[in-house]
Write a protein that holds these residues in place. Structure first.
Motif, PDB file in Angstrom:
ATOM      1  N   SER A 115       6.355  -8.972   1.042  1.00  0.00           N
ATOM      2  CA  SER A 115       5.546  -7.762   0.879  1.00  0.00           C
ATOM      3  C   SER A 115       5.415  -7.060   2.225  1.00  0.00           C
ATOM      4  CB  SER A 115       4.154  -8.110   0.333  1.00  0.00           C
ATOM      5  OG  SER A 115       3.336  -6.944   0.309  1.00  0.00           O
ATOM      6  N   PHE A 116       6.151  -5.979   2.402  1.00  0.00           N
ATOM      7  CA  PHE A 116       6.141  -5.253   3.673  1.00  0.00           C
ATOM      8  C   PHE A 116       4.801  -4.558   3.898  1.00  0.00           C
ATOM      9  CE2 PHE A 116       6.872  -1.514   6.330  1.00  0.00           C
ATOM     10  CZ  PHE A 116       7.535  -2.091   7.402  1.00  0.00           C
ATOM     11  N   ASN A 117       4.215  -4.028   2.830  1.00  0.00           N
ATOM     12  CA  ASN A 117       2.983  -3.248   2.961  1.00  0.00           C
ATOM     13  C   ASN A 117       1.770  -4.106   3.287  1.00  0.00           C
ATOM     14  OD1 ASN A 117       4.275  -0.815   2.407  1.00  0.00           O
ATOM     15  ND2 ASN A 117       4.082  -1.101   0.202  1.00  0.00           N
ATOM     16  N   TYR A 118       1.731  -5.317   2.715  1.00  0.00           N
ATOM     17  CA  TYR A 118       0.537  -6.148   2.884  1.00  0.00           C
ATOM     18  C   TYR A 118       0.725  -7.291   3.879  1.00  0.00           C
ATOM     19  CZ  TYR A 118      -1.070  -3.649  -1.228  1.00  0.00           C
ATOM     20  OH  TYR A 118      -1.435  -2.659  -2.112  1.00  0.00           O
ATOM     21  N   ASP A 119       1.955  -7.651   4.130  1.00  0.00           N
ATOM     22  CA  ASP A 119       2.220  -8.771   5.046  1.00  0.00           C
ATOM     23  C   ASP A 119       3.279  -8.361   6.057  1.00  0.00           C
ATOM     24  OD1 ASP A 119       0.511 -10.779   3.794  1.00  0.00           O
ATOM     25  OD2 ASP A 119       1.923 -10.692   2.132  1.00  0.00           O
ATOM     26  N   TYR A 120       3.029  -7.257   6.755  1.00  0.00           N
ATOM     27  CA  TYR A 120       4.028  -6.715   7.679  1.00  0.00           C
ATOM     28  C   TYR A 120       4.444  -7.735   8.730  1.00  0.00           C
ATOM     29  CZ  TYR A 120       5.960  -3.960  11.512  1.00  0.00           C
ATOM     30  OH  TYR A 120       6.768  -3.494  12.518  1.00  0.00           O
ATOM     31  N   PHE A 123       6.739 -10.383   7.014  1.00  0.00           N
ATOM     32  CA  PHE A 123       7.831  -9.914   6.172  1.00  0.00           C
ATOM     33  C   PHE A 123       9.173 -10.536   6.575  1.00  0.00           C
ATOM     34  CE2 PHE A 123      11.161  -6.810   5.063  1.00  0.00           C
ATOM     35  CZ  PHE A 123      10.932  -6.702   3.701  1.00  0.00           C
ATOM     36  N   GLU A 138      -1.900 -13.358  11.825  1.00  0.00           N
ATOM     37  CA  GLU A 138      -1.943 -11.909  11.690  1.00  0.00           C
ATOM     38  C   GLU A 138      -2.545 -11.316  12.957  1.00  0.00           C
ATOM     39  OE1 GLU A 138      -4.099 -11.023   8.178  1.00  0.00           O
ATOM     40  OE2 GLU A 138      -2.714 -12.107   6.864  1.00  0.00           O
TER      41      GLU A 138
END
Length: 229
Positions: A115-120, A123, A138
């Motif tokens: 998930s690029f949007n939530y786990d940049y 990713f 994070e």
């Protein structure tokens, strides 16, 4: 009777699969590689989980490669290493975080954070090796150097010195499971040792940190310590 035999076979297969993924030993090399020793393999990750290699404990035989040019997701990659079979992810979207990456080693499935949007920060990095779960740090505060590094492997945690004011220790590994590491931090009183490894306590058969201690001569009669990592 037949169904009973099938059940017993599946049970044995599931037990074998579980034992092959049970972590027996964890080793951190100061080259930043983390070794995960299981029943049948050693999985080796770099500290941010973007690269993986593996060593089969019983390697014998030939090495084969995928050679169908029209299957670009696996072309030229390992197909068999001895009696170990390798499969790769073939998704409909080549931009998928998993595309072309290892999907299976024998019956052990490898998955990735996608998930690029939530786990940049995660990713494309390894998320699971069979039953082994991997998570990452994070971004918080100013820890841009720690961000994206492996945080935990199952319930095994890796912690970093995160006080940005303490430049001698900042972003260096503080604990690797039960192993504690410390560094010299008196710049004005001891510049020679500043930032170098000071102590390491807690190594055992199950949890280890390996440091290579070298010596440089440079034509001198007496050797001097080289970089520890």
């Amino acid at each position: 009777m037949k169904s009973k035999l099938v059940f017993i076979f599946l049970l044995i297969l599931s037990i074998a699969n579980f034992s092959a993924q049970t972590i027996q030993k964890m080793i951190l090399n100061f080259s930043d590689d983390i070794e995960i020793h299981t029943e049948n393999y050693v999985f080796i990750l770099n500290k941010n989980g973007s690269m993986m290699s593996f060593i089969p404990n019983d390697f014998n035989g030939n090495i084969e490669y995928y050679d169908n040019y029209y299957n670009q997701y696996n072309y030229g990659k390992y197909k068999k290493i001895g009696n170990h079979e390798i499969e790769y992810w073939n998704t409909s979207d080549e931009k998928d975080a998993r595309y072309g990456k290892v999907k299976k080693i024998d019956n052990i499935e490898i998955d990735y954070w996608d998930s690029f949007n939530y786990d940049y920060g995660k990713f494309g990095k390894i998320k699971k090796i069979g039953l082994i779960n991997i998570d990452y740090y994070e971004k918080y505060g100013f820890n841009t150097e720690i961000e994206g590094n492996i945080k935990n492997i199952n319930d095994f945690f890796i912690k970093y010195w995160d006080n940005i004011q303490d430049k001698a220790k900042y972003a260096k590994i503080k604990t690797f499971g039960s192993v504690k590491l410390d560094y010299w931090d008196d710049y004005y009183g001891d510049k020679l040792r500043y930032g170098k490894l000071k102590s390491m306590v807690g190594n055992s058969d199950k949890i280890q940190v390996r440091v290579k201690f070298g010596f440089s001569f440079n034509g001198n009669k007496h050797p001097s310590p080289s970089a520890l990592y």
